[in-house]
Motif scaffolding. Sequence first.
Motif, PDB file in Angstrom:
ATOM      1  N   PRO A   1       7.788  11.926 -11.090  1.00 63.20           N
ATOM      2  CA  PRO A   1       8.482  13.041 -11.887  1.00 63.20           C
ATOM      3  C   PRO A   1       8.362  14.155 -11.414  1.00 63.20           C
ATOM      4  O   PRO A   1       7.569  14.450 -10.222  1.00 63.20           O
ATOM      5  CB  PRO A   1       7.328  12.751 -13.188  1.00 63.20           C
ATOM      6  N   VAL A   2       8.843  15.224 -12.029  1.00 61.94           N
ATOM      7  CA  VAL A   2       8.746  16.776 -11.352  1.00 61.94           C
ATOM      8  C   VAL A   2       7.018  17.025 -11.680  1.00 61.94           C
ATOM      9  O   VAL A   2       6.519  16.786 -12.665  1.00 61.94           O
ATOM     10  CB  VAL A   2       9.491  17.554 -12.252  1.00 61.94           C
ATOM     11  N   TRP A   3       6.358  17.612 -10.614  1.00 63.02           N
ATOM     12  CA  TRP A   3       5.184  17.688 -10.538  1.00 63.02           C
ATOM     13  C   TRP A   3       4.599  19.413 -10.881  1.00 63.02           C
ATOM     14  O   TRP A   3       5.323  20.212 -10.134  1.00 63.02           O
ATOM     15  CB  TRP A   3       4.587  17.142  -9.189  1.00 63.02           C
ATOM     16  N   PRO A   4       3.579  19.496 -11.549  1.00 72.90           N
ATOM     17  CA  PRO A   4       3.347  20.939 -11.595  1.00 72.90           C
ATOM     18  C   PRO A   4       2.877  21.560 -10.405  1.00 72.90           C
ATOM     19  O   PRO A   4       2.328  20.929  -9.458  1.00 72.90           O
ATOM     20  CB  PRO A   4       2.017  20.872 -12.674  1.00 72.90           C
ATOM     21  N   ALA A   5       3.152  22.918 -10.162  1.00 69.16           N
ATOM     22  CA  ALA A   5       2.976  23.635  -9.040  1.00 69.16           C
ATOM     23  C   ALA A   5       1.486  23.677  -8.464  1.00 69.16           C
ATOM     24  O   ALA A   5       1.183  23.607  -7.328  1.00 69.16           O
ATOM     25  CB  ALA A   5       3.619  25.048  -9.037  1.00 69.16           C
ATOM     26  N   ALA A   6       0.554  23.687  -9.382  1.00 65.56           N
ATOM     27  CA  ALA A   6      -0.936  24.010  -8.981  1.00 65.56           C
ATOM     28  C   ALA A   6      -1.745  22.811  -9.015  1.00 65.56           C
ATOM     29  O   ALA A   6      -2.893  22.693  -8.831  1.00 65.56           O
ATOM     30  CB  ALA A   6      -1.569  25.021  -9.893  1.00 65.56           C
ATOM     31  N   THR A   7      -1.065  21.556  -8.919  1.00 65.99           N
ATOM     32  CA  THR A   7      -1.864  20.254  -9.048  1.00 65.99           C
ATOM     33  C   THR A   7      -1.429  19.401  -7.699  1.00 65.99           C
ATOM     34  O   THR A   7      -0.259  19.294  -7.493  1.00 65.99           O
ATOM     35  CB  THR A   7      -1.261  19.634 -10.411  1.00 65.99           C
ATOM     36  N   VAL A   8      -2.493  18.783  -7.225  1.00 64.16           N
ATOM     37  CA  VAL A   8      -2.308  17.896  -6.086  1.00 64.16           C
ATOM     38  C   VAL A   8      -2.051  16.665  -6.654  1.00 64.16           C
ATOM     39  O   VAL A   8      -2.880  15.970  -7.505  1.00 64.16           O
ATOM     40  CB  VAL A   8      -3.490  18.056  -5.221  1.00 64.16           C
ATOM     41  N   PRO A   9      -0.881  15.807  -6.484  1.00 58.65           N
ATOM     42  CA  PRO A   9      -0.782  14.441  -6.918  1.00 58.65           C
ATOM     43  C   PRO A   9      -1.636  13.512  -6.253  1.00 58.65           C
ATOM     44  O   PRO A   9      -2.052  13.661  -5.186  1.00 58.65           O
ATOM     45  CB  PRO A   9       0.749  14.225  -6.800  1.00 58.65           C
ATOM     46  N   TRP A  10      -1.731  12.429  -6.755  1.00 58.98           N
ATOM     47  CA  TRP A  10      -2.409  11.001  -6.507  1.00 58.98           C
ATOM     48  C   TRP A  10      -1.291  10.084  -6.707  1.00 58.98           C
ATOM     49  O   TRP A  10      -0.859   9.911  -7.765  1.00 58.98           O
ATOM     50  CB  TRP A  10      -3.744  10.679  -7.167  1.00 58.98           C
TER      51      TRP A  10
ATOM     52  N   ARG B   1       0.972  -1.258   0.082  1.00 60.95           N
ATOM     53  CA  ARG B   1      -0.143  -0.056   0.040  1.00 60.95           C
ATOM     54  C   ARG B   1       0.836   1.298  -0.144  1.00 60.95           C
ATOM     55  O   ARG B   1       2.139   1.160   0.444  1.00 60.95           O
ATOM     56  CB  ARG B   1      -1.056   0.174   1.033  1.00 60.95           C
ATOM     57  N   VAL B   2       0.395   2.417  -0.405  1.00 61.84           N
ATOM     58  CA  VAL B   2       0.961   3.699  -0.536  1.00 61.84           C
ATOM     59  C   VAL B   2       0.572   4.449   0.947  1.00 61.84           C
ATOM     60  O   VAL B   2      -0.509   4.347   1.202  1.00 61.84           O
ATOM     61  CB  VAL B   2       0.646   4.362  -1.633  1.00 61.84           C
ATOM     62  N   THR B   3       1.525   4.727   1.647  1.00 64.09           N
ATOM     63  CA  THR B   3       1.198   5.475   2.766  1.00 64.09           C
ATOM     64  C   THR B   3       1.447   6.975   2.939  1.00 64.09           C
ATOM     65  O   THR B   3       1.022   7.424   3.681  1.00 64.09           O
ATOM     66  CB  THR B   3       2.180   4.815   3.993  1.00 64.09           C
ATOM     67  N   ALA B   4       1.940   7.362   1.724  1.00 68.00           N
ATOM     68  CA  ALA B   4       2.265   8.940   1.751  1.00 68.00           C
ATOM     69  C   ALA B   4       2.437   9.345   0.148  1.00 68.00           C
ATOM     70  O   ALA B   4       2.781   8.514  -0.438  1.00 68.00           O
ATOM     71  CB  ALA B   4       3.293   9.250   2.375  1.00 68.00           C
ATOM     72  N   CYS B   5       1.701  10.525  -0.067  1.00 66.09           N
ATOM     73  CA  CYS B   5       2.033  11.129  -1.434  1.00 66.09           C
ATOM     74  C   CYS B   5       2.237  12.499  -0.977  1.00 66.09           C
ATOM     75  O   CYS B   5       1.360  13.274  -0.868  1.00 66.09           O
ATOM     76  CB  CYS B   5       0.823  10.656  -2.189  1.00 66.09           C
ATOM     77  N   ARG B   6       3.544  12.854  -1.538  1.00 62.53           N
ATOM     78  CA  ARG B   6       4.007  14.435  -1.293  1.00 62.53           C
ATOM     79  C   ARG B   6       4.732  14.812  -2.200  1.00 62.53           C
ATOM     80  O   ARG B   6       5.081  14.134  -3.153  1.00 62.53           O
ATOM     81  CB  ARG B   6       4.443  14.682  -0.024  1.00 62.53           C
ATOM     82  N   ILE B   7       4.817  16.251  -2.299  1.00 62.96           N
ATOM     83  CA  ILE B   7       5.892  16.936  -3.429  1.00 62.96           C
ATOM     84  C   ILE B   7       6.948  17.158  -2.575  1.00 62.96           C
ATOM     85  O   ILE B   7       7.022  18.109  -1.467  1.00 62.96           O
ATOM     86  CB  ILE B   7       5.082  18.022  -4.077  1.00 62.96           C
ATOM     87  N   ASP B   8       8.299  17.041  -3.130  1.00 64.70           N
ATOM     88  CA  ASP B   8       9.573  17.395  -2.345  1.00 64.70           C
ATOM     89  C   ASP B   8       9.561  18.758  -2.559  1.00 64.70           C
ATOM     90  O   ASP B   8       9.531  19.169  -3.980  1.00 64.70           O
ATOM     91  CB  ASP B   8      10.804  16.524  -2.793  1.00 64.70           C
ATOM     92  N   PRO B   9       9.861  19.566  -1.625  1.00 64.77           N
ATOM     93  CA  PRO B   9      10.030  21.072  -1.997  1.00 64.77           C
ATOM     94  C   PRO B   9      11.338  21.485  -2.736  1.00 64.77           C
ATOM     95  O   PRO B   9      11.060  22.416  -3.497  1.00 64.77           O
ATOM     96  CB  PRO B   9       9.810  21.821  -0.550  1.00 64.77           C
ATOM     97  N   ALA B  10      12.265  20.819  -2.475  1.00 66.24           N
ATOM     98  CA  ALA B  10      13.590  21.088  -3.167  1.00 66.24           C
ATOM     99  C   ALA B  10      13.499  20.776  -4.689  1.00 66.24           C
ATOM    100  O   ALA B  10      13.851  21.508  -5.594  1.00 66.24           O
ATOM    101  CB  ALA B  10      14.855  20.560  -2.476  1.00 66.24           C
ATOM    102  N   SER B  11      12.982  19.803  -4.989  1.00 69.26           N
ATOM    103  CA  SER B  11      13.061  19.066  -6.359  1.00 69.26           C
ATOM    104  C   SER B  11      11.752  19.073  -7.246  1.00 69.26           C
ATOM    105  O   SER B  11      11.881  18.955  -8.409  1.00 69.26           O
ATOM    106  CB  SER B  11      13.594  17.611  -6.353  1.00 69.26           C
ATOM    107  N   ARG B  12      10.702  19.467  -6.454  1.00 67.79           N
ATOM    108  CA  ARG B  12       9.326  19.662  -6.975  1.00 67.79           C
ATOM    109  C   ARG B  12       8.952  18.132  -7.516  1.00 67.79           C
ATOM    110  O   ARG B  12       7.882  18.083  -8.447  1.00 67.79           O
ATOM    111  CB  ARG B  12       9.235  20.366  -8.252  1.00 67.79           C
ATOM    112  N   ARG B  13       9.542  16.926  -7.140  1.00 65.63           N
ATOM    113  CA  ARG B  13       9.149  15.666  -7.665  1.00 65.63           C
ATOM    114  C   ARG B  13       8.325  15.339  -6.696  1.00 65.63           C
ATOM    115  O   ARG B  13       8.318  15.540  -5.418  1.00 65.63           O
ATOM    116  CB  ARG B  13      10.251  14.966  -7.532  1.00 65.63           C
ATOM    117  N   VAL B  14       7.256  14.174  -7.119  1.00 65.53           N
ATOM    118  CA  VAL B  14       6.376  13.710  -6.321  1.00 65.53           C
ATOM    119  C   VAL B  14       6.994  12.520  -5.559  1.00 65.53           C
ATOM    120  O   VAL B  14       7.771  11.882  -6.261  1.00 65.53           O
ATOM    121  CB  VAL B  14       5.065  13.425  -7.142  1.00 65.53           C
TER     122      VAL B  14
END
Length: 152
Positions: free
Chosen positions: A123-132, A53-66
């Motif tokens: 991947p690098v994630w767009p700034a205004a989008t919440v990842p799943w 299972r996936v326990t966390a989903c976040r965007i790394d602030p330094a690299s903007r990668r999910v």
Amino acid sequence: MGVSALKWQGWLVGLMVLAGLLMFAPLGLYVWASGEAGEPGEPPPRAVAGAVRVTACRIDPASRRVVAGVEVTGSPPRLGVYVVTVEFRDREEPEPGARAAQVLVKVPGVAPGATEHGEAVGPVWPAATVPWCGVAGADFTPSEPTEAVPGL
């Protein structure tokens, strides 16, 4: 040959094709479904997917990668390696025809009943989008038993 005889032959060919489909389709489905069974001593594919299972989903602030945290709970009866496919999308429900980014995560040495953790960097994630982040698939490979080395 008249038109009536050709029409009758067309119907006969159609009925033969339909009878063949009705006879061989269940056999084909059985062979296809039984192909997903694992080797003896391996957990079935559904048990493998249920152990991950996936326990966390976040965007790394330094690299903007999910980044997704992955948790694997070992299924009996053997020690093994799990390879998890993690998928990254901008919404939970996939869009028809759209391709989502995927990353493989290898979690080695998972003992039966033990819980191990891994991390998937996407991947690098767009700034205004919440990842799943979610599990798209998982495979289990049993570890080979290691022999004791004399003198150690």
